[in-house]
Design a protein around this motif. Sequence first.
Motif, PDB file in Angstrom:
ATOM      1  N   VAL A  36       6.350  44.120   2.025  1.00 19.05           N
ATOM      2  CA  VAL A  36       5.586  45.062   1.200  1.00 19.05           C
ATOM      3  C   VAL A  36       4.602  45.823   2.092  1.00 19.05           C
ATOM      4  N   GLN A  38       6.425  48.222   4.568  1.00 19.50           N
ATOM      5  CA  GLN A  38       6.949  49.426   3.927  1.00 19.50           C
ATOM      6  C   GLN A  38       5.841  50.408   3.610  1.00 19.50           C
ATOM      7  N   SER A  39       4.754  49.852   3.102  1.00 19.54           N
ATOM      8  CA  SER A  39       3.638  50.694   2.739  1.00 19.54           C
ATOM      9  C   SER A  39       3.062  51.390   3.981  1.00 19.54           C
ATOM     10  N   LEU A  40       3.047  50.639   5.074  1.00 22.09           N
ATOM     11  CA  LEU A  40       2.579  51.186   6.346  1.00 22.09           C
ATOM     12  C   LEU A  40       3.479  52.333   6.819  1.00 22.09           C
ATOM     13  N   SER A  58      -2.297  44.296   1.137  1.00 24.55           N
ATOM     14  CA  SER A  58      -3.086  45.418   1.675  1.00 24.55           C
ATOM     15  C   SER A  58      -3.841  45.004   2.928  1.00 24.55           C
ATOM     16  N   GLU A  79      -1.481  44.914   5.743  1.00 22.20           N
ATOM     17  CA  GLU A  79      -1.257  46.274   6.221  1.00 22.20           C
ATOM     18  C   GLU A  79      -2.386  46.666   7.193  1.00 22.20           C
ATOM     19  N   GLU A  94      -0.440  39.960  -4.183  1.00 25.08           N
ATOM     20  CA  GLU A  94      -1.277  41.092  -4.594  1.00 25.08           C
ATOM     21  C   GLU A  94      -0.765  41.691  -5.906  1.00 25.08           C
ATOM     22  N   ARG A  97      -9.425  46.038  -2.781  1.00 22.83           N
ATOM     23  CA  ARG A  97      -8.541  46.995  -2.122  1.00 22.83           C
ATOM     24  C   ARG A  97      -7.670  47.760  -3.104  1.00 22.83           C
ATOM     25  N   ILE A 135      -8.305  51.008   6.041  1.00 22.65           N
ATOM     26  CA  ILE A 135      -7.676  51.267   7.341  1.00 22.65           C
ATOM     27  C   ILE A 135      -8.316  52.488   8.002  1.00 22.65           C
TER      28      ILE A 135
END
Lengths: 413, 198
Positions: free
Chosen positions: A4, A7-9, A112, A115, B88, B117, B172
């Motif tokens: 997950v 992929q999001s990255l 998250s 990530e 999550e 987040r 980030i």
Amino acid sequence: MGSVALQSLAEARRAVVDPDRVFAMIDHIVDTTPGRTGTLVPGGEAFLTATREACAAAGIRVFDIGDGEQGIVHVAGPELGLALPGATIVCPDSHTCTQGALGALAWGIGASEAEHALATGTLRMTRAGTMRITIDGRLGHGVTAKDLALALLARFGADGGQGMAVEYAGEAVRAMEVEARLTLCNMATEFGAMTGLIAPDAVLFAWLRGRPHAPAGAAWEAALATWRELATDDGATFDIEHCFDARDVAPMIGWGTSPAQSVAVGDRAPADNAYMAVEGGAPLLGLPIDAAFIGSCTNGRLSDLRAAADVLRGRQVAPGVRAWVVPGSTSVRAAAEAEGLDRVFTDAGFEWRESGCSMCFHAGGPGLPPGSRVVSSTNRNFEGRQGVGVRTHIASPATVAASAVAGVLADPR
Amino acid sequence: MTAFPPVTIVSGVPAPLLRDDVDTDAIIPSREINRVSKAGLGQALFAGWRYRVGTRDAVPDFVLNRPEYAQAAILLGGANFGCGSSREHAVWALHDWGIRVVIAPGFAPIFRGNCVRNGVLPAVLDDVASLADGAPVTVDLAAQRVRHGGRTHGFDIAAPDKAMLLGGLDAIDLTRQLGPEIAAFHARDRAARPWIYA
Ligand code: SF4
């Protein structure tokens, strides 16, 4: 869950900052039946494909089906020497705290945060509180680190360590082999803790030496010099200190739907639990079971399989009880087979599986019918954890084996 | 770039789920996580409690199935809310269903981190039960206050978490501003402990 994050990255067009420090383990949804080729979880093949593709694109090593180093991440990571004292380790799985047994700072995160870690090589953290639990005395005969972990939860509660970095110390911990320490730290998350830790010592160094990804030669000596500095200083202070006596611990059994709802196996259930169909005041010993499971990142190591095999040698699983054993890693499986443990299990009527998380949790696919009562060497007895309506009694591998033979919850001693 | 809409002031009648140790397997069971995307998970929220076994038939008594809470944006929880698995999806499901604030006496740490987040405020407040009388409440993150009836209660949240939620910030992006410092640290650490990087 790492796929997950990857992929999001990729969607955000962000790169993995240092793929050499990232590893991917195929464990949660992998099929564990011998001769496996993939997963039995509905929709799971797409997950596996996505993980493999994302890792290939990012240059990340995958420990996959057919790889001798594959296993449950918290079992394989330490035994491969990927987890080391003083290392900072994160993984999108709550039981990452297991690896604190090596004196690493290891904790579970969400997708998250994973990530963020992949993209920056860092995490933004609020400093955790500090707690030390000093465990005096030695565990009695037939009493294991799992029983100790459950006894600590029963005493201090499922939020007894909330947000804390918990150091386990004292005579009982120093006397433990590394695999038992991993079991103890595994359940720090059940305590609400950020992580569990044990000071690195000579027992650990001997265990780590020569592991495939551990430093060797001059690097080993240099590493050892820094690792010897890691133990807590004399006179250090903690936000919270607890003491506990190992001599008070008996083999434990979960009776409810929180791991803190555990008692000595010979005790009575302290309250009703409708989901578990357990009545307050009723004895737990003698409760008929439908299934027995040995495995998981809590109790899927070689010493766990040996303890269960010691109970099972020359005996048979009770009629009507489905029993299976799932080694925590492919190398645990190979080592157990080299000792003939697989034969002990299959002779007794257990299924001997390939490594993975297996029935520690149920994500769909083949499973147990609602209402089944399972005695399990896993770490969580939440409602539905092992399937819709399935009732889970958590216990040590020896207690699971003894119960499988008796067909009812039983004391392994 | 913002990661999600900022959380500032949220009002409404809160939905009470005042049991302790609500775990993330309960918030969303593993069997419901059969998709890679975050969207649409709201229908799986609390699936094991919300629907009759093996169906999508609503259990009428379950709090989120009661008409007075159908629009709730605030959930009241018990101690150790969000314990268990790090998934999550638990927060994605809450957010997708419409929850923007969970008020509880304590949160499991991974769940708390996942909330901030994803635009869900985890507000720590001891006396949650007093908010469950059916009257509307207003949660004001900037002031760290919950208003209920004529009274206000302060709640706890770590300062960095508060800043993330108020700004709808992307962690980030924030961290990347520290790129040179991080690179310098890694270079020093690599020299001191090469075995970690090997
Ligand atoms: S064995 Fe169970 S607890 Fe451990 S990582 Fe796998 S699913 Fe999680």
